[in-house]
Design a protein around this motif. Sequence first.
Motif, PDB file in Angstrom:
ATOM      1  N   UNK A 212      44.733  44.269  44.726  1.00  0.00           N
ATOM      2  CA  UNK A 212      43.474  44.315  45.455  1.00  0.00           C
ATOM      3  C   UNK A 212      42.458  45.161  44.695  1.00  0.00           C
ATOM      4  N   UNK A 213      42.727  46.458  44.597  1.00  0.00           N
ATOM      5  CA  UNK A 213      41.749  47.360  43.976  1.00  0.00           C
ATOM      6  C   UNK A 213      41.426  46.944  42.549  1.00  0.00           C
ATOM      7  N   UNK A 214      42.448  46.526  41.804  1.00  0.00           N
ATOM      8  CA  UNK A 214      42.210  46.160  40.409  1.00  0.00           C
ATOM      9  C   UNK A 214      41.403  44.865  40.268  1.00  0.00           C
ATOM     10  N   UNK A 215      41.239  44.151  41.381  1.00  0.00           N
ATOM     11  CA  UNK A 215      40.471  42.906  41.340  1.00  0.00           C
ATOM     12  C   UNK A 215      39.004  43.114  41.694  1.00  0.00           C
ATOM     13  N   UNK A 216      38.641  44.315  42.160  1.00  0.00           N
ATOM     14  CA  UNK A 216      37.294  44.544  42.691  1.00  0.00           C
ATOM     15  C   UNK A 216      36.403  45.363  41.758  1.00  0.00           C
ATOM     16  N   UNK A 217      36.866  45.678  40.582  1.00  0.00           N
ATOM     17  CA  UNK A 217      36.081  46.488  39.661  1.00  0.00           C
ATOM     18  C   UNK A 217      34.898  45.732  39.083  1.00  0.00           C
ATOM     19  N   UNK A 218      33.981  46.482  38.493  1.00  0.00           N
ATOM     20  CA  UNK A 218      32.760  45.884  37.963  1.00  0.00           C
ATOM     21  C   UNK A 218      33.032  44.935  36.803  1.00  0.00           C
ATOM     22  N   UNK A 219      34.043  45.223  35.989  1.00  0.00           N
ATOM     23  CA  UNK A 219      34.341  44.336  34.855  1.00  0.00           C
ATOM     24  C   UNK A 219      34.765  42.956  35.351  1.00  0.00           C
ATOM     25  N   UNK A 220      35.596  42.918  36.390  1.00  0.00           N
ATOM     26  CA  UNK A 220      36.016  41.640  36.972  1.00  0.00           C
ATOM     27  C   UNK A 220      34.820  40.938  37.602  1.00  0.00           C
ATOM     28  N   UNK A 221      34.018  41.679  38.354  1.00  0.00           N
ATOM     29  CA  UNK A 221      32.845  41.089  38.999  1.00  0.00           C
ATOM     30  C   UNK A 221      31.897  40.474  37.970  1.00  0.00           C
ATOM     31  N   UNK A 222      31.749  41.134  36.839  1.00  0.00           N
ATOM     32  CA  UNK A 222      30.828  40.667  35.802  1.00  0.00           C
ATOM     33  C   UNK A 222      31.284  39.337  35.187  1.00  0.00           C
ATOM     34  N   UNK A 223      32.598  39.110  35.087  1.00  0.00           N
ATOM     35  CA  UNK A 223      33.095  37.946  34.357  1.00  0.00           C
ATOM     36  C   UNK A 223      33.697  36.851  35.242  1.00  0.00           C
ATOM     37  N   UNK A 224      33.787  37.083  36.558  1.00  0.00           N
ATOM     38  CA  UNK A 224      34.498  36.113  37.385  1.00  0.00           C
ATOM     39  C   UNK A 224      33.782  34.765  37.438  1.00  0.00           C
ATOM     40  N   UNK A 225      32.457  34.739  37.359  1.00  0.00           N
ATOM     41  CA  UNK A 225      31.753  33.453  37.364  1.00  0.00           C
ATOM     42  C   UNK A 225      32.133  32.614  36.153  1.00  0.00           C
ATOM     43  N   UNK A 226      32.291  33.264  35.006  1.00  0.00           N
ATOM     44  CA  UNK A 226      32.682  32.557  33.784  1.00  0.00           C
ATOM     45  C   UNK A 226      34.047  31.888  33.974  1.00  0.00           C
ATOM     46  N   UNK A 227      34.989  32.633  34.535  1.00  0.00           N
ATOM     47  CA  UNK A 227      36.342  32.106  34.732  1.00  0.00           C
ATOM     48  C   UNK A 227      36.349  31.017  35.797  1.00  0.00           C
ATOM     49  N   UNK A 228      35.613  31.246  36.885  1.00  0.00           N
ATOM     50  CA  UNK A 228      35.602  30.280  37.982  1.00  0.00           C
ATOM     51  C   UNK A 228      34.943  28.964  37.614  1.00  0.00           C
TER      52      UNK A 228
END
Length: 236
Positions: free
Chosen positions: A95-111
């Motif tokens: 959970x916590x490791x999924x909510x960081x800014x680095x993940x937020x910044x790149x999740x659109x690219x992956x999705x």
Amino acid sequence: MSSTHRSRPIVAIDGPAASGKSTTARAVAAALGFAHIDSGALYRAVTRVALDAPGPPERWRAEELVAAARARGVALGPARPAETVGVTLDGAAADRELRGEAVTREVSRVAAMGPVRAYVNALIRAAVPDGGVVLDGRDIGTAVFPDAEVKVFLVADPGERARRRLAERGRASDAGEVRAEAEALVRRDAKDASRAVAPLARASDAVLLDTTTLTFDEQVGAILDLVRRTAGPGPA
């Protein structure tokens, strides 16, 4: 209306980032006694896997990310009534490791990667074969469960969405920060709506719900009323 026979309905809640999908979906699921699935958490888990691998984001390849996600055990936990289905990574709840800014910044690219979306969608469909679930995302009603019995598309003014997002992060919402966050959300909307694979879009049979001026209880109540009108009476 779905033509698929299910013992209980599927409720699909879609909308842009920070429109309140996940918190609303959790509350609706709790009231109905349904499981809740946040599809975005799965994309965040795959993104976390990508960030842990060598190489810059520009060189990520979808097939390699899917293989790495499988190898690291990205999966959904059991679907239990009135609970959010957890996401596992490396055999443990994530959970916590999924909510960081680095993940937020790149999740659109992956999705935006077709094979990643196919992988995530297969996980979701396998988790709830007989309905009784509330799901939130950006393409639940258009791509994941186009035959969902109930479809809602949540929207809100970008400024209101920005204030909500900043509040989630525990940050002050002065005018400058709200404006900057709203601009970032509008850019995210444009990116999500223009991607080639499963773009953000309202299903033709989805009910549009603008939550800009609604309280949280009002927006949850509006969806519960829709579910009960569409799929029959549920818990009081």
